[in-house]
Design an enzyme around this catalytic site. Structure first.
Site, PDB file in Angstrom:
ATOM      1  N   THR A 174      28.857 -38.105  30.217  1.00  0.00           N
ATOM      2  CA  THR A 174      28.525 -37.409  28.985  1.00  0.00           C
ATOM      3  C   THR A 174      29.781 -36.867  28.350  1.00  0.00           C
ATOM      4  O   THR A 174      30.741 -36.626  29.037  1.00  0.00           O
ATOM      5  CB  THR A 174      27.624 -36.248  29.350  1.00  0.00           C
ATOM      6  OG1 THR A 174      26.479 -36.796  29.937  1.00  0.00           O
ATOM      7  CG2 THR A 174      27.276 -35.410  28.178  1.00  0.00           C
ATOM      8  N   ARG A 202      13.566 -42.153  29.603  1.00  0.00           N
ATOM      9  CA  ARG A 202      14.132 -41.111  30.475  1.00  0.00           C
ATOM     10  C   ARG A 202      14.964 -40.135  29.647  1.00  0.00           C
ATOM     11  O   ARG A 202      15.744 -40.515  28.795  1.00  0.00           O
ATOM     12  CB  ARG A 202      15.009 -41.752  31.550  1.00  0.00           C
ATOM     13  CG  ARG A 202      15.667 -40.755  32.519  1.00  0.00           C
ATOM     14  CD  ARG A 202      17.090 -40.424  32.151  1.00  0.00           C
ATOM     15  NE  ARG A 202      17.759 -39.590  33.159  1.00  0.00           N
ATOM     16  CZ  ARG A 202      18.975 -39.103  33.023  1.00  0.00           C
ATOM     17  NH1 ARG A 202      19.670 -39.349  31.929  1.00  0.00           N
ATOM     18  NH2 ARG A 202      19.515 -38.350  33.979  1.00  0.00           N
ATOM     19  N   ILE A 203      14.785 -38.845  29.896  1.00  0.00           N
ATOM     20  CA  ILE A 203      15.566 -37.801  29.235  1.00  0.00           C
ATOM     21  C   ILE A 203      16.346 -37.049  30.304  1.00  0.00           C
ATOM     22  O   ILE A 203      15.787 -36.663  31.334  1.00  0.00           O
ATOM     23  CB  ILE A 203      14.654 -36.847  28.442  1.00  0.00           C
ATOM     24  CG1 ILE A 203      14.008 -37.609  27.271  1.00  0.00           C
ATOM     25  CG2 ILE A 203      15.432 -35.636  27.924  1.00  0.00           C
ATOM     26  CD1 ILE A 203      12.915 -36.856  26.564  1.00  0.00           C
ATOM     27  N   GLY A 204      17.629 -36.858  30.077  1.00  0.00           N
ATOM     28  CA  GLY A 204      18.477 -36.173  31.044  1.00  0.00           C
ATOM     29  C   GLY A 204      18.692 -34.715  30.693  1.00  0.00           C
ATOM     30  O   GLY A 204      17.935 -34.113  29.930  1.00  0.00           O
ATOM     31  N   ASP A 205      19.761 -34.154  31.244  1.00  0.00           N
ATOM     32  CA  ASP A 205      20.055 -32.734  31.024  1.00  0.00           C
ATOM     33  C   ASP A 205      20.694 -32.464  29.675  1.00  0.00           C
ATOM     34  O   ASP A 205      20.591 -31.352  29.144  1.00  0.00           O
ATOM     35  CB  ASP A 205      21.011 -32.231  32.113  1.00  0.00           C
ATOM     36  CG  ASP A 205      22.378 -32.898  32.006  1.00  0.00           C
ATOM     37  OD1 ASP A 205      23.351 -32.221  31.628  1.00  0.00           O
ATOM     38  OD2 ASP A 205      22.479 -34.100  32.287  1.00  0.00           O
ATOM     39  N   THR A 224      27.984 -31.850  33.007  1.00  0.00           N
ATOM     40  CA  THR A 224      28.002 -33.293  33.136  1.00  0.00           C
ATOM     41  C   THR A 224      27.690 -33.709  34.556  1.00  0.00           C
ATOM     42  O   THR A 224      27.860 -32.931  35.483  1.00  0.00           O
ATOM     43  CB  THR A 224      29.376 -33.849  32.756  1.00  0.00           C
ATOM     44  OG1 THR A 224      29.327 -35.266  32.766  1.00  0.00           O
ATOM     45  CG2 THR A 224      30.409 -33.388  33.755  1.00  0.00           C
ATOM     46  N   GLY A 225      27.265 -34.945  34.724  1.00  0.00           N
ATOM     47  CA  GLY A 225      26.994 -35.448  36.062  1.00  0.00           C
ATOM     48  C   GLY A 225      25.596 -36.007  36.176  1.00  0.00           C
ATOM     49  O   GLY A 225      25.068 -36.610  35.247  1.00  0.00           O
ATOM     50  N   LYS A 226      24.978 -35.785  37.309  1.00  0.00           N
ATOM     51  CA  LYS A 226      23.633 -36.296  37.552  1.00  0.00           C
ATOM     52  C   LYS A 226      22.631 -35.379  36.856  1.00  0.00           C
ATOM     53  O   LYS A 226      22.409 -34.244  37.264  1.00  0.00           O
ATOM     54  CB  LYS A 226      23.357 -36.362  39.047  1.00  0.00           C
ATOM     55  CG  LYS A 226      22.004 -36.945  39.379  1.00  0.00           C
ATOM     56  CD  LYS A 226      21.808 -37.061  40.887  1.00  0.00           C
ATOM     57  CE  LYS A 226      20.415 -37.618  41.187  1.00  0.00           C
ATOM     58  NZ  LYS A 226      20.150 -37.702  42.633  1.00  0.00           N
ATOM     59  N   GLY A 227      22.014 -35.886  35.797  1.00  0.00           N
ATOM     60  CA  GLY A 227      21.143 -35.062  34.966  1.00  0.00           C
ATOM     61  C   GLY A 227      20.040 -34.368  35.724  1.00  0.00           C
ATOM     62  O   GLY A 227      19.730 -33.201  35.480  1.00  0.00           O
TER      63      GLY A 227
END
EC number: 3.4.19.5
Length: 306
Positions: A174, A202-205, A224-227
């Site tokens: 991100t 799919r929706i992330g953070d 940032t990273g794994k949502g």
């Protein structure tokens, strides 16, 4: 590898320069974070805008959010496939609607209403990301599971987030920016294409206020990273909450959230306080990041400090 690293470092250097110049020209932090993230969205070497990674159907679904610290107004968008600069649409949601979050067709209809620049969705599909998707499908993985197959750990970015990629390309992530002016006004903005081979829808953070993005009168944070890990830990809000309720410094709060509250190898963030303190912790192998202060000091880095 240098051929992947150098264009990203150059992109960060350019964004740092325009961000500093905008602050010196007395642009608001909100204007600055939007400006910087737009530049990152327009750079194919980052996973946002033109560089967005592909879903399991070979399509692009971009998302972004922005927040002003003083007013705590915010805007978010997701499921975009034709909007050139998602971060600017997120700001329009904040300023031109009674809502905070618009997604998919409703967000794209709103973009048309507002005269936002749109392009055919094919504009966002790059050869590099087609290859990334092919590798992920062959490995039968969403590009987040780096426990098997030759995936490197996530790297993140101050102007960008990082997730693992096959063949040592750990530069998918991100993009984000945080800023503070001389009056202590704060803002945060984050934008991404998400995960390689993610499910459609799919929706992330990134568009979730309090997870990937947060700003108040104390600090501004972009994660940032794994949502999924960032959402579970409400990463961005927790940094602010530890400052507000526990009296921690920005660095203490950011370090605690990243190193104590989230699984190793999943999260990084950039943050700034109203007093100008900077924190850029990560529990991944590295994180593309850059920062600059009013006294002329600046830093561009990937790996942990020596």
């Amino acid at each position: 590898p240098p051929e992947r690293r150098k264009p990203r470092e150059e992109g960060l250097r350019h964004c740092l320069q325009i961000g500093v110049e905008a602050l010196k020209a007395r642009k608001s932090p909100l204007d600055v974070v939007e400006l910087v993230v737009r530049e990152l969205e327009n750079n194919e070497h980052f996973n946002a805008g033109i560089g967005s990674v592909l879903t399991n159907s070979g399509t692009v679904e971009m998302e972004a959010s922005i927040m002003d610290g003083k007013s705590m107004k915010c805007g978010a968008v997701s499921g975009l496939s034709t909007v050139l600069n998602p971060i600017s649409l997120a700001r329009l949601v904040m300023e031109k609607t009674p809502h905070m979050y618009l997604a998919f067709q409703g967000a794209q209809d709103f973009a048309k209403q507002q005269g936002v620049e749109t392009v055919d969705s094919s504009h966002f599909i790059t050869a590099e990301n087609v290859e990334r998707l092919k590798l992920a499908i062959e490995a039968n993985r969403v590009q987040i599971d780096y426990s098997q197959y030759n995936y490197t750990q996530p790297v993140q970015d101050d102007a960008e987030k990082e997730l693992p990629v096959a063949n040592g390309d750990s530069q998918i992530g991100t993009v984000g920016c945080v800023a503070v002016d001389s009056q202590g006004n704060l803002a945060s903005a984050t934008s991404t294409g998400g995960l390689v081979n993610k499910m459609v829808g799919r929706i992330g953070d990134t568009p979730l206020i309090g997870a990937g993005t947060y700003a108040n009168e104390l600090c501004a944070v972009s994660a940032t990273g794994k949502g999924e890990a960032i959402i579970q830990a409400t990463v961005a809000r927790d940094v602010a909450a530890l400052m507000e309720f526990k009296g921690l410094s920005l660095k203490e709060a950011a370090d605690y959230v990243v190193h104590e509250r989230t699984p190793k190898g999943t999260v990084g963030l950039i943050a700034v306080s109203a007093a100008g303190e900077i924190a850029m912790p990560f529990n991944t192998t590295g994180m593309f990041r850059a920062c600059a202060t009013e006294d002329g000091n600046s830093e561009i880095a990937i790996w942990p400090p020596a």
